[in-house]
Write an enzyme that holds these catalytic residues in place. Structure first.
Site, short mmCIF file in Angstrom:
data_model
loop_
_atom_site.label_atom_id
_atom_site.label_comp_id
_atom_site.label_asym_id
_atom_site.label_seq_id
_atom_site.Cartn_x
_atom_site.Cartn_y
_atom_site.Cartn_z
CB ALA A 16 -0.95 0.05 1.26
N GLY A 18 3.59 1.57 -2.09
CA GLY A 18 4.06 1.51 -3.25
C GLY A 18 3.51 2.50 -4.23
CD GLN A 19 5.85 3.52 -9.51
OE1 GLN A 19 5.60 4.71 -10.21
NE2 GLN A 19 6.54 2.74 -10.07
NE ARG A 95 13.31 -10.36 -13.58
CZ ARG A 95 13.53 -11.66 -14.28
NH1 ARG A 95 14.70 -12.18 -14.68
NH2 ARG A 95 12.41 -11.93 -14.42
NE ARG A 101 11.64 -17.30 -15.80
CZ ARG A 101 10.67 -17.89 -17.07
NH1 ARG A 101 9.90 -17.25 -17.63
NH2 ARG A 101 10.97 -19.11 -17.32
CB VAL A 132 -1.13 -6.31 -8.81
CG1 VAL A 132 -0.45 -5.07 -9.89
CG2 VAL A 132 -2.64 -6.02 -9.20
N GLY A 133 1.37 -8.28 -8.19
CA GLY A 133 2.77 -8.27 -8.05
C GLY A 133 3.42 -9.40 -8.89
CG ASN A 134 4.84 -8.70 -12.36
OD1 ASN A 134 3.91 -9.27 -12.86
ND2 ASN A 134 4.85 -7.41 -12.87
CG ASP A 162 -0.55 -7.87 -20.00
OD1 ASP A 162 0.31 -7.18 -20.21
OD2 ASP A 162 -0.76 -8.73 -19.42
CG HIS A 190 1.71 -9.68 -16.34
ND1 HIS A 190 1.14 -8.75 -17.42
CD2 HIS A 190 2.58 -8.89 -15.59
CE1 HIS A 190 1.86 -7.40 -17.04
NE2 HIS A 190 2.62 -7.81 -15.98
P1 NDP Z 1 5.00 -0.88 -7.41
O1 NDP Z 1 3.73 -0.40 -6.61
O2 NDP Z 1 5.20 -0.13 -8.57
O3 NDP Z 1 4.96 -2.63 -8.10
C1 NDP Z 1 4.28 -3.54 -7.29
C2 NDP Z 1 4.23 -4.70 -7.94
O4 NDP Z 1 3.47 -4.76 -9.04
C3 NDP Z 1 5.60 -5.11 -8.49
O5 NDP Z 1 5.76 -6.49 -8.48
C4 NDP Z 1 5.36 -4.81 -10.17
O6 NDP Z 1 6.22 -5.54 -10.77
C5 NDP Z 1 3.89 -5.39 -10.23
N1 NDP Z 1 3.56 -4.60 -11.60
C6 NDP Z 1 2.44 -5.36 -11.99
N2 NDP Z 1 2.10 -4.64 -13.14
C7 NDP Z 1 2.91 -3.52 -13.00
C8 NDP Z 1 2.98 -2.46 -14.11
N3 NDP Z 1 2.59 -2.19 -15.37
N4 NDP Z 1 3.91 -1.44 -13.88
C9 NDP Z 1 4.67 -1.57 -12.67
N5 NDP Z 1 4.62 -2.71 -11.84
C10 NDP Z 1 3.73 -3.56 -12.15
O7 NDP Z 1 6.35 -1.31 -6.67
P2 NDP Z 1 6.78 -0.17 -5.42
O8 NDP Z 1 8.37 -0.74 -5.40
O9 NDP Z 1 6.48 1.15 -5.72
O10 NDP Z 1 5.97 -0.57 -4.14
C11 NDP Z 1 6.15 -2.12 -3.91
C12 NDP Z 1 5.61 -1.76 -2.22
O11 NDP Z 1 5.15 -3.28 -1.87
C13 NDP Z 1 6.72 -1.34 -1.44
O12 NDP Z 1 5.98 -0.37 -0.65
C14 NDP Z 1 7.05 -2.83 -0.51
O13 NDP Z 1 7.23 -2.14 0.63
C15 NDP Z 1 5.82 -3.34 -0.65
N6 NDP Z 1 5.82 -4.87 -0.27
C16 NDP Z 1 4.79 -5.11 0.67
C17 NDP Z 1 4.71 -6.55 0.82
C18 NDP Z 1 3.60 -7.13 1.57
O14 NDP Z 1 2.55 -6.42 1.78
N7 NDP Z 1 3.79 -8.14 2.40
C19 NDP Z 1 5.63 -7.63 0.41
C20 NDP Z 1 6.59 -6.81 -0.61
C21 NDP Z 1 6.88 -5.66 -0.83
P3 NDP Z 1 7.80 -5.29 -11.28
O15 NDP Z 1 8.63 -5.81 -10.14
O16 NDP Z 1 7.86 -6.63 -12.36
O17 NDP Z 1 7.59 -4.00 -11.87
#
Ligand code: NDP
Length: 330
Positions: A16, A18-19, A95, A101, A132-134, A162, A190
């Site tokens: 929550a 993150g971006q 990553r 991978r 959503v997370g990859n 997509d 994806h």
């Molecule tokens: P983002 O919010 O930009 O992205 C989060 C995930 O969405 C990534 O795995 C990203 O994949 C994926 N994703 C899917 N589609 C898209 C797209 N079109 N564009 C970009 N990303 C996409 O990442 P942030 O780093 O800003 O934020 C992640 C947050 O998650 C951090 O605040 C971190 O602390 C938190 N987090 C929370 C966890 C939990 O609640 N247990 C566990 C791990 C992290 P890709 O990496 O391929 O871009």
């Protein structure tokens, strides 16, 4: 959607701080998914991300959204998914440079396994989960495998971005409005192997495949959609977030409220064997939401060229699955 409170829904968003979370949460709180239900938000973060989530919660308060109920910020998974009717699993480990991978799969498997278990134990019975997370498809497979007692069809992964990218590219090519296009399909994973398929795509009810040059479809359209994420990073300097959040909202809104008449959307979900996709593989299919459940569109004819691309996705997802099985996560 059944509510756990009179006319209220509970929605969990991981990552929550993150971006993507930053684009997603405000639109959920505004009522874009659950109509006029009050929305209680559960923001699940890591220790590292929780401070950013607290900041987001302050801004949510400042929006004075009439439909926003309680906002809970936590690093505890069980608390984070408690009574959730909808769960957006956004947080994932990105990553790192030089990482294979298999390493990424294993690292994310450790996040998504416990989340699956907690969802089965603590979320509402009617919970809908979108990953959503990859790597989203395989993360969803891990969630489903650890969510004992939960119908696997309640666990899905995002390929709607997509799908939307495909619609936008064709609309641009033909000089038409996105709203006049229907029946786009994204098959598979994806990932860069995904198969955005225009075979059934219609413009105002008429198929468009013969209006589009085959070389454009194969050499420009498919790779451009598959690699659009990299293009956004190159131009914007950061990964796409608003479009990913928007697609996740589209996915959940249609799941809850139904797909538009005469149309379908792309959803990754555990295969039931349709189109020869091995059962249980989390694969993107053309789907309609009927009475709150995803149904895979049946009976589409698949040409040898389409089959080849579908098979490449089966192979890739089976390899991902083998990597997480080897890491003891499935
Ligand atoms: P983002 O919010 O930009 O992205 C989060 C995930 O969405 C990534 O795995 C990203 O994949 C994926 N994703 C899917 N589609 C898209 C797209 N079109 N564009 C970009 N990303 C996409 O990442 P942030 O780093 O800003 O934020 C992640 C947050 O998650 C951090 O605040 C971190 O602390 C938190 N987090 C929370 C966890 C939990 O609640 N247990 C566990 C791990 C992290 P890709 O990496 O391929 O871009």
């Amino acid at each position: 959607m059944t509510t756990n409170n009179q006319n209220a829904v509970t929605v969990t968003v991981t990552g929550a701080g993150g971006q993507i979370g930053y684009s997603l949460l405000f639109r959920i709180a505004k009522g874009e998914v659950f109509g006029d239900s009050v929305v209680n938000l559960r923001l699940l973060e890591t220790e590292q991300g929780v401070q950013a989530a607290r900041g987001v919660a302050l801004e949510l308060a400042d929006c004075a959204f009439p439909l926003l109920g309680e906002v809970t910020i936590t690093t505890e998974i069980d608390e984070g998914v408690k009574d959730a009717n909808a769960v957006f699993l956004v947080g994932a480990k990105p990553r790192q440079k030089g990482e294979e991978r298999a390493d990424l799969l294993a690292a994310n498997g450790k996040i998504f396994g416990p989340q699956g278990k907690a969802i089965a134990e603590h979320a509402a019975e009617d919970v809908r989960v979108i990953v959503v997370g990859n790597p989203a498809n395989t993360n969803a497979a891990i969630v489903a495998a650890h969510a004992e007692g939960l119908d696997p069809r309640r666990v899905t992964a995002l390929t709607r971005l997509d799908h939307n990218r495909g619609l936008a590219q064709v609309a641009d090519k033909l000089g038409v409005a996105v709203r006049d296009l229907k029946n786009m399909t994204v098959w598979g994973n994806h990932s860069a192997s995904q198969f955005p398929d225009i075979a059934e795509l219609t413009l105002n009810g008429e198929k468009v495949a013969d209006k589009l040059d085959e070389a454009w479809v194969n050499d420009e359209f498919i790779p451009r959609v598959a690699k659009r994420g990299a293009e956004i990073i190159e131009v914007r300097g950061r990964s796409s977030a608003a479009s990913a959040a928007s697609a996740a909202l589209d996915h959940m809104r249609d799941w809850v409220n139904g797909t538009a008449e005469g149309d379908w959307v792309s959803v990754a979900l555990p295969s039931d064997g349709s189109y020869g996709i091995p059962e249980g593989l989390v694969f993107s299919f053309p789907c309609r939401s009927v009475n709150g459940e995803w149904e895979i569109v049946q009976g589409l004819e698949i040409s040898p060229a389409q089959q080849e691309r579908i098979d490449a996705n089966i192979k890739e997802l089976q390899e991902e699955k083998a990597a997480v099985v080897e890491a003891g996560l499935l």
